[in-house]
Design a protein around this motif. Structure first.
Motif, PDB file in Angstrom:
ATOM      1  N   TYR A  36       0.843  -1.183   0.000  1.00 13.48           N
ATOM      2  CA  TYR A  36       0.000   0.000   0.000  1.00 13.48           C
ATOM      3  C   TYR A  36       0.887   1.244   0.000  1.00 13.48           C
ATOM      4  CZ  TYR A  36      -4.152  -2.719   1.300  1.00 13.48           C
ATOM      5  OH  TYR A  36      -5.201  -3.608   1.320  1.00 13.48           O
ATOM      6  N   LEU A  46      -4.116   0.784  -2.427  1.00  9.17           N
ATOM      7  CA  LEU A  46      -3.525  -0.497  -2.780  1.00  9.17           C
ATOM      8  C   LEU A  46      -2.722  -0.360  -4.069  1.00  9.17           C
ATOM      9  CD1 LEU A  46      -3.322  -3.573  -2.255  1.00  9.17           C
ATOM     10  CD2 LEU A  46      -5.349  -3.826  -3.708  1.00  9.17           C
ATOM     11  N   LYS A  49      -1.145  -6.742  -5.144  1.00  8.77           N
ATOM     12  CA  LYS A  49      -1.333  -7.824  -4.187  1.00  8.77           C
ATOM     13  C   LYS A  49      -0.934  -9.162  -4.796  1.00  8.77           C
ATOM     14  CE  LYS A  49      -6.253  -8.302  -5.325  1.00  8.77           C
ATOM     15  NZ  LYS A  49      -7.648  -8.258  -4.765  1.00  8.77           N
ATOM     16  N   PHE A  90       3.744   0.674   2.647  1.00 12.03           N
ATOM     17  CA  PHE A  90       3.560  -0.378   3.655  1.00 12.03           C
ATOM     18  C   PHE A  90       3.418  -1.737   2.981  1.00 12.03           C
ATOM     19  CE2 PHE A  90       3.181   2.116   7.427  1.00 12.03           C
ATOM     20  CZ  PHE A  90       2.649   3.328   7.027  1.00 12.03           C
ATOM     21  N   ARG A  94      -1.246 -11.243   5.041  1.00 13.74           N
ATOM     22  CA  ARG A  94      -2.493 -11.811   5.533  1.00 13.74           C
ATOM     23  C   ARG A  94      -2.505 -13.284   5.187  1.00 13.74           C
ATOM     24  NH1 ARG A  94      -7.890 -10.555   2.391  1.00 13.74           N
ATOM     25  NH2 ARG A  94      -7.521 -12.635   1.572  1.00 13.74           N
ATOM     26  N   GLY A  97      -6.721 -16.798   2.049  1.00  9.35           N
ATOM     27  CA  GLY A  97      -8.000 -17.476   2.162  1.00  9.35           C
ATOM     28  C   GLY A  97      -8.532 -17.582   3.571  1.00  9.35           C
ATOM     29  N   GLY A  98      -7.861 -16.930   4.459  1.00 10.51           N
ATOM     30  CA  GLY A  98      -8.263 -17.049   5.855  1.00 10.51           C
ATOM     31  C   GLY A  98      -8.879 -15.776   6.372  1.00 10.51           C
ATOM     32  N   TYR A  99      -9.035 -15.722   7.664  1.00  6.15           N
ATOM     33  CA  TYR A  99      -9.614 -14.558   8.308  1.00  6.15           C
ATOM     34  C   TYR A  99      -8.840 -13.308   7.930  1.00  6.15           C
ATOM     35  CZ  TYR A  99     -11.081 -11.431  12.031  1.00  6.15           C
ATOM     36  OH  TYR A  99     -11.549 -10.359  12.725  1.00  6.15           O
ATOM     37  N   GLN A 100      -9.549 -12.189   7.877  1.00 12.36           N
ATOM     38  CA  GLN A 100      -9.031 -10.968   7.299  1.00 12.36           C
ATOM     39  C   GLN A 100      -7.898 -10.284   8.040  1.00 12.36           C
ATOM     40  OE1 GLN A 100      -8.716  -8.441   5.468  1.00 12.36           O
ATOM     41  NE2 GLN A 100      -9.899  -8.975   3.700  1.00 12.36           N
ATOM     42  N   LYS A 101      -7.660 -10.654   9.268  1.00 12.99           N
ATOM     43  CA  LYS A 101      -6.708  -9.888  10.058  1.00 12.99           C
ATOM     44  C   LYS A 101      -5.384  -9.777   9.338  1.00 12.99           C
ATOM     45  CE  LYS A 101      -4.737  -9.598  14.692  1.00 12.99           C
ATOM     46  NZ  LYS A 101      -4.763 -10.189  16.053  1.00 12.99           N
ATOM     47  N   VAL A 102      -4.930  -8.547   9.184  1.00 12.74           N
ATOM     48  CA  VAL A 102      -3.694  -8.306   8.455  1.00 12.74           C
ATOM     49  C   VAL A 102      -2.637  -7.772   9.409  1.00 12.74           C
ATOM     50  CG1 VAL A 102      -4.931  -7.840   6.321  1.00 12.74           C
ATOM     51  CG2 VAL A 102      -4.334  -5.951   7.830  1.00 12.74           C
ATOM     52  N   PHE A 104       0.671  -5.180   9.356  1.00  8.59           N
ATOM     53  CA  PHE A 104       1.376  -4.155   8.602  1.00  8.59           C
ATOM     54  C   PHE A 104       2.857  -4.137   8.962  1.00  8.59           C
ATOM     55  CE2 PHE A 104      -1.595  -1.331   6.370  1.00  8.59           C
ATOM     56  CZ  PHE A 104      -2.797  -1.864   6.782  1.00  8.59           C
ATOM     57  N   GLY A 105       3.667  -3.853   7.958  1.00 10.95           N
ATOM     58  CA  GLY A 105       5.054  -3.536   8.230  1.00 10.95           C
ATOM     59  C   GLY A 105       5.156  -2.131   8.801  1.00 10.95           C
ATOM     60  N   THR A 106       6.366  -1.762   9.192  1.00 13.35           N
ATOM     61  CA  THR A 106       6.566  -0.471   9.837  1.00 13.35           C
ATOM     62  C   THR A 106       6.651   0.678   8.842  1.00 13.35           C
ATOM     63  OG1 THR A 106       8.912  -0.987   9.891  1.00 13.35           O
ATOM     64  CG2 THR A 106       7.651  -1.379  11.902  1.00 13.35           C
TER      65      THR A 106
END
Lengths: 114, 115
Positions: A36, A46, A49, A90, A94, A97-102, A104-106
């Motif tokens: 991103y 974005l 990906k 950034f 993730r 195919g799984g849960y959305q929780k991503v 982030f890098g610093t």
């Protein structure tokens, strides 16, 4: 568990020269990876990906990234930097195919010198 | 398509007051919305995940009574910072997705300054 490491907090390039922003990831599962861009006081846009299809991913504004599983890397490149590319970038991981929780890098701040 | 807006873009409030930030998906129905905060020169940290019609799931270390999240419709989620303090000053960014498995679309962010 997953994590992402952006190896450079700040990168400076001259206009017209190549850009390389480095990202390494760690994931217990097959990852989806994103880049991103954030301009000052703006939201995130974005760029591109990777979601387990082609390992070389082309994005907007001439950016591309290559997924290298053996090196656990997903570096962002562009052949020729423009002044408008100056922003914060950034790398994001993730679970594919799984849960959305991503995660982030610093972030890497890209400076483009005229 | 897939545009997410936030309102306000900037807000200044006095310590002890509450402030509400809205996040709207303009052209799609967002069953899941996420709230992040970003401190200066740092990355985004997920605060909470909200699904339409149900209670938000907060990340460890985020005070649910201080950061109230409401996701009452498929196009609107709100974050209310209650009894704000200067240390709550930050950039708050929301994102929205069609489902927990699909891509997130980010809003432009809200700069909160607590004096």
């Amino acid at each position: 568990a997953q994590s992402v490491t952006q190896l450079d907090s700040h990168v400076s390039v001259s206009e017209g020269t190549p850009v390389l922003l480095r990202c390494n990831y760690s994931s217990s599962y097959s990852p989806s990876l994103f880049w991103y861009v954030q301009h000052p006081n703006k939201g995130l846009q974005l760029l591109l990906k990777y979601t387990s299809a082609a390992t070389l991913v082309k994005g907007i504004n001439g950016f591309e990234a290559e997924f290298k599983k053996s090196e656990t890397s997903f570096h962002l490149t562009k052949p020729s930097a423009h002044m408008s590319d100056a922003a914060e970038y950034f790398c994001v991981v993730r679970r594919a195919g799984g849960y959305q929780k991503v995660t982030f890098g610093t972030g890497t701040k890209l400076q483009v010198i005229p | 398509g897939a545009v997410v807006s936030q309102h306000p873009s900037r807000v200044i409030c006095k310590s002890g007051t509450s402030v509400k930030i809205e996040c709207r998906s303009l052209d799609f129905q967002a069953t899941t919305m996420f709230w992040y905060r970003q401190f200066p020169k740092q990355s985004l940290m997920l605060m909470a995940t909200s699904n339409e019609g149900s209670k938000a799931t907060y990340e460890q270390g985020v005070e649910k009574d201080k950061f109230l999240i409401n996701h009452a419709s498929l196009t609107l989620s709100t974050l209310t910072v209650t009894s704000a303090h200067p240390e709550d000053s930050s950039f708050y960014i929301c994102s929205a997705s069609h489902s927990e498995l699909s891509e997130q679309y980010f809003g432009p962010g809200t700069r909160l300054t607590v004096t």
